[in-house]
Scaffold this active site. Sequence first.
Site, short mmCIF file in Angstrom:
data_model
loop_
_atom_site.label_atom_id
_atom_site.label_comp_id
_atom_site.label_asym_id
_atom_site.label_seq_id
_atom_site.Cartn_x
_atom_site.Cartn_y
_atom_site.Cartn_z
CG ASP A 18 -0.27 0.16 2.53
OD1 ASP A 18 1.08 -0.24 2.52
OD2 ASP A 18 -1.15 0.30 3.68
CB SER A 19 4.64 1.76 0.03
OG SER A 19 4.87 0.64 -0.45
CG ASP A 78 0.36 -4.13 2.09
OD1 ASP A 78 -0.26 -4.81 2.85
OD2 ASP A 78 1.07 -3.04 2.31
CE LYS A 88 2.80 -5.67 4.04
NZ LYS A 88 2.13 -4.71 4.94
CD GLU A 107 0.46 -1.40 7.95
OE1 GLU A 107 -0.01 -0.50 8.58
OE2 GLU A 107 0.94 -0.91 6.62
CD GLU A 143 7.55 -0.27 8.05
OE1 GLU A 143 6.71 -1.04 7.58
OE2 GLU A 143 7.90 1.03 7.56
O1 KIV Z 1 3.65 -1.17 1.77
C1 KIV Z 1 4.62 -1.44 1.98
O2 KIV Z 1 5.52 -1.04 1.01
C2 KIV Z 1 5.14 -2.35 2.99
C3 KIV Z 1 6.54 -2.89 3.14
C4 KIV Z 1 7.25 -1.60 3.68
C5 KIV Z 1 6.77 -4.01 4.02
O3 KIV Z 1 4.20 -2.71 3.78
#
Ligand code: KIV
Length: 299
Positions: free
Chosen positions: A60-61, A99, A129, A131, A199
């Site tokens: 989600d970055s 994510d 994934k 969080e 992280e």
């Molecule tokens: O969204 C992302 O890029 C992440 C990584 C930093 C693990 O969650």
Amino acid sequence: MSSAPTTINVPADASSLPMTLPRLYEMKRHGEPIVMVTAYDHPSARAAERAGVDLVLVGDSGAMTVLGYDSTVPVELDELLVLARAVRRGLQTPFLIGDLPFGSYEISDEQAVTSAMRFIKEAGCDAVKLEGGGETSVARARAIVRAGIPVMGHVGLTPQTSTALGGYKAQGRTATDGARIAREAVALQEAGCFSIVFEAIPTGLANEIMPLITVPVIGIGAGPAVDGQVLVFHDLLGIREGLGARFVKRYANLLEDMVSGVAAYAHDVRSRTYPAPEHGYSIDEAELTAIRAELNPDS
Ligand code: KIV
């Protein structure tokens, strides 16, 4: 931040072995470092594929790196699905993880499973994934695993809830906070997560937690004791403006190259040095004469 670029020849047999969960566990057992990188589109996926990385995360970055949001909070699942489908089209071998964005899994187990399934069915991801290691995230991870979808957990600095954590800063620097993160990692493992991201936590804390965790741990700012490392594509290649977090190591300065390239192109257009004759297409003189005759029948 270290900024020394490193040049490595791409291994000839990179991208030959498809990554699977058994292979990932084998890597952990054998102490083989696991390489994970984020990707958000077809070119970044192709770079990851050709470089032979093991895991690719449509993070989600991407909200910040490619969609221009100020944080990861506003991005919608539908937006990440577009990115994930482009990544899928560029990958054969790495294991692909989608994510789950903020708001796509917290409300109920049903919401979490529905969102996770969209990554699998609509974008061809292998896993998702999510969080956090609190009660809600652990319950949602368990529900998604029970639905047959592999889940990667994520503890420490969790950007979706960074406001509650006091900002984008290292976590687990006190006994209470460090012990909480350790408990969260164990809870995610017990919920069935196949892997967990640590992280921005102190190296010493990661060292203490590692003996408690039997699934592969991927670190980002968690030191060397973990089983693998992840970096954001735009950070490691210097595509994003700014220095980034302490844990970022830059291996290229592509943003500078991109700006220079576009500036050189603009200069060439303005000075009429582009296009040159070799950039144009030829036509037989006889055909041109015929075209002239058709366009000007009276002359
Ligand atoms: O969204 C992302 O890029 C992440 C990584 C930093 C693990 O969650």
